[in-house]
Design an enzyme around this catalytic site. Structure first.
Site, PDB file in Angstrom:
ATOM      1  N   LYS A 220       0.660  -0.980   0.074  1.00  0.00           N
ATOM      2  CA  LYS A 220      -0.681  -0.038   0.156  1.00  0.00           C
ATOM      3  C   LYS A 220       0.831   1.413   0.271  1.00  0.00           C
ATOM      4  CE  LYS A 220      -3.032   2.626   2.675  1.00  0.00           C
ATOM      5  NZ  LYS A 220      -4.608   2.030   3.636  1.00  0.00           N
ATOM      6  N   LYS A 274      -2.368  -1.214  -3.428  1.00  0.00           N
ATOM      7  CA  LYS A 274      -3.086  -0.629  -3.777  1.00  0.00           C
ATOM      8  C   LYS A 274      -2.368   0.597  -4.254  1.00  0.00           C
ATOM      9  CE  LYS A 274      -6.463   1.779  -0.786  1.00  0.00           C
ATOM     10  NZ  LYS A 274      -6.542   1.964   1.241  1.00  0.00           N
TER      11      LYS A 274
HETATM   12  N1  LIG Z   1      -6.184   3.479   6.234  1.00  0.00           N
HETATM   13  C1  LIG Z   1      -7.735   3.266   5.375  1.00  0.00           C
HETATM   14  C2  LIG Z   1      -8.217   3.387   3.951  1.00  0.00           C
HETATM   15  N2  LIG Z   1      -8.248   1.925   4.247  1.00  0.00           N
HETATM   16  C3  LIG Z   1      -8.748   2.497   2.528  1.00  0.00           C
HETATM   17  C4  LIG Z   1      -8.025   3.602   2.105  1.00  0.00           C
HETATM   18  C5  LIG Z   1      -8.304   4.279   0.432  1.00  0.00           C
HETATM   19  C6  LIG Z   1      -9.402   4.180  -0.456  1.00  0.00           C
HETATM   20  C7  LIG Z   1      -9.260   4.921  -1.015  1.00  0.00           C
HETATM   21  O1  LIG Z   1      -8.985   5.890  -1.664  1.00  0.00           O
HETATM   22  O2  LIG Z   1     -10.738   4.555  -2.436  1.00  0.00           O
HETATM   23  C8  LIG Z   1      -7.471   4.541   2.886  1.00  0.00           C
HETATM   24  C9  LIG Z   1      -7.001   5.552   3.173  1.00  0.00           C
HETATM   25  C10 LIG Z   1      -5.634   6.009   3.344  1.00  0.00           C
HETATM   26  O3  LIG Z   1      -4.894   5.265   3.581  1.00  0.00           O
HETATM   27  O4  LIG Z   1      -5.543   7.273   3.830  1.00  0.00           O
END
Ligand SMILES: NCc1[nH]cc(CCC(=O)O)c1CC(=O)O
Ligand SMILES: [Mg+2]
Length: 352
Positions: A220, A274
């Site tokens: 991520k 992601k």
């Molecule tokens: N940790 C939380 C999380 N879980 C999914 C997303 C992003 C999903 C999206 O942008 O659609 C996030 C945001 C982040 O890490 O700040």
């Protein structure tokens, strides 16, 4: 004249000649032959998207009979629990196997440690129970991270400007247990703390949740494409600083393989990359290296870009959505978390 299947063989065997376009280039191979018609393209198509590939993320908000639009995600609403159940029903009807739940937590319930994450009656847990009551056969994925619940908007505990790793992991294990208790099928840690998958797996097993799966947000990245999501869960305004000390540097690729390898060793059943489209190279490397069930998240910013252009009439809606989604299959993904899931499923069910 010999007759076979009702037609003269001599006629049947006469090759079709396009006399109007006698070839002037002496080419052995002409790639366009396999593209000459829809049936021929179907015959050689390498990748297909089906409704089985879709996970649909939903945002939950307090209230009843409420669908509140999110400005930066046109077409996506925050849903009260009862409406969440209605969209779960829509998912069932569309053969979408799994939904993902994200809460918008009232600001008054947010604190330094994200304690609402451990409230067994928080919005996510309420939604899981309500959906499982009506649709026990729909898969439910719950995010594990503290950002929807902390006053500072970070995924972990914040102390003197640092995000604490091990102390955060201890809380995440509790959060996973609370969600499993509510009936969640897939625990998806999105926090990027080190060692959280092993700790959560051990916690789930100790708690009697040996069947609950873990989909690790393994690779991520610290991404600008999460902006609209942070609007949706209400952490955009409160987030202090950024998440670059725990989420990955977008310039890195080998590091993603190390992250994924660790999460697999710690017991992840499925891994995720992601964001999505800007990171398809990572999806391909991960799939080729580990042959694990591999998912990609087409995140909120990707949704916003495509939906914005569609709404302006700059891109064709159906074709853009479907092309963006089959790209994940081509890159090796087994499935996609996408806010376009219902539109894509409708299109797929309607057939060509
Ligand atoms: N940790 C939380 C999380 N879980 C999914 C997303 C992003 C999903 C999206 O942008 O659609 C996030 C945001 C982040 O890490 O700040
Ligand atoms: Mg990791």
């Amino acid at each position: 004249m010999a007759i076979k299947f009702g037609r003269p063989i001599e006629l049947r065997d006469t090759p079709h000649r396009d006399t109007a376009a006698a070839p002037s280039l002496d080419l052995t191979t002409r790639m366009r032959r396999n593209r000459k018609s829809e049936w021929a393209r179907r015959l050689v198509r390498e990748n297909v998207l089906t409704t089985d590939d879709l996970i649909w993320p939903l945002f939950v908000v307090d209230g009843s009979n409420l669908r509140a639009p999110i400005a930066s995600m046109p077409g996506v609403d925050r849903l009260s629990v009862d409406q969440c159940v209605r969209d779960a029903e829509r998912a069932m009807k569309l053969d979408i196997p799994c939904i993902a739940l994200f809460p918008y937590t009232e600001p008054s319930l947010r604190d330094e440690t994200g304690s609402e994450a451990l409230n067994a009656n928080n919005l996510v847990c309420q939604s899981v129970r309500a959906i499982k009551r009506e649709f026990p056969d729909l898969g439910i994925l719950c995010d594990v991270a503290l950002d929807p619940f902390t006053s500072h908007g970070h995924d972990g505990l914040l102390q003197d400007g640092r995000i604490l790793n091990d102390e955060t992991v201890a809380i995440l294990v509790q959060q996973a247990l609370v969600q499993a208790e509510a009936g969640c099928d897939i625990i998806a840690p999105s926090d990027m703390m080190d060692g959280r998958v092993a700790a959560i797996r051990a916690g789930l097993d100790r708690g009697g949740f040996g069947d609950v799966q873990i989909m690790a947000y393994a690779a991520k990245y610290a991404s600008a494409f999460y902006g609209p999501f942070r609007d949706a869960i209400g952490s955009a305004k409160t987030l202090t600083g950024d998440k670059r000390t725990y989420q990955m540097d977008s310039a890195n690729s080998d590091e993603a393989l190390r992250e994924v390898e660790l999460d697999i060793a710690e017991g992840a059943d499925m891994v995720m990359v992601k964001p999505g489209l800007p990171y398809l190279d990572i999806v391909r490397r991960v799939k080729d290296t580990f042959a694990m069930p591999t998912f990609a998240y087409q995140v909120s910013g990707e949704y916003a870009m495509i939906a914005g252009a569609i709404n302006n009439g700059w891109l064709d809606r159906d074709r853009t959505i479907m092309e963006s989604l089959v790209a994940f299959k081509r890159a090796g993904a087994d499935g996609v978390l996408t806010y376009f899931a219902p539109q894509a499923a409708e299109k797929l069910k309607a057939g060509r």
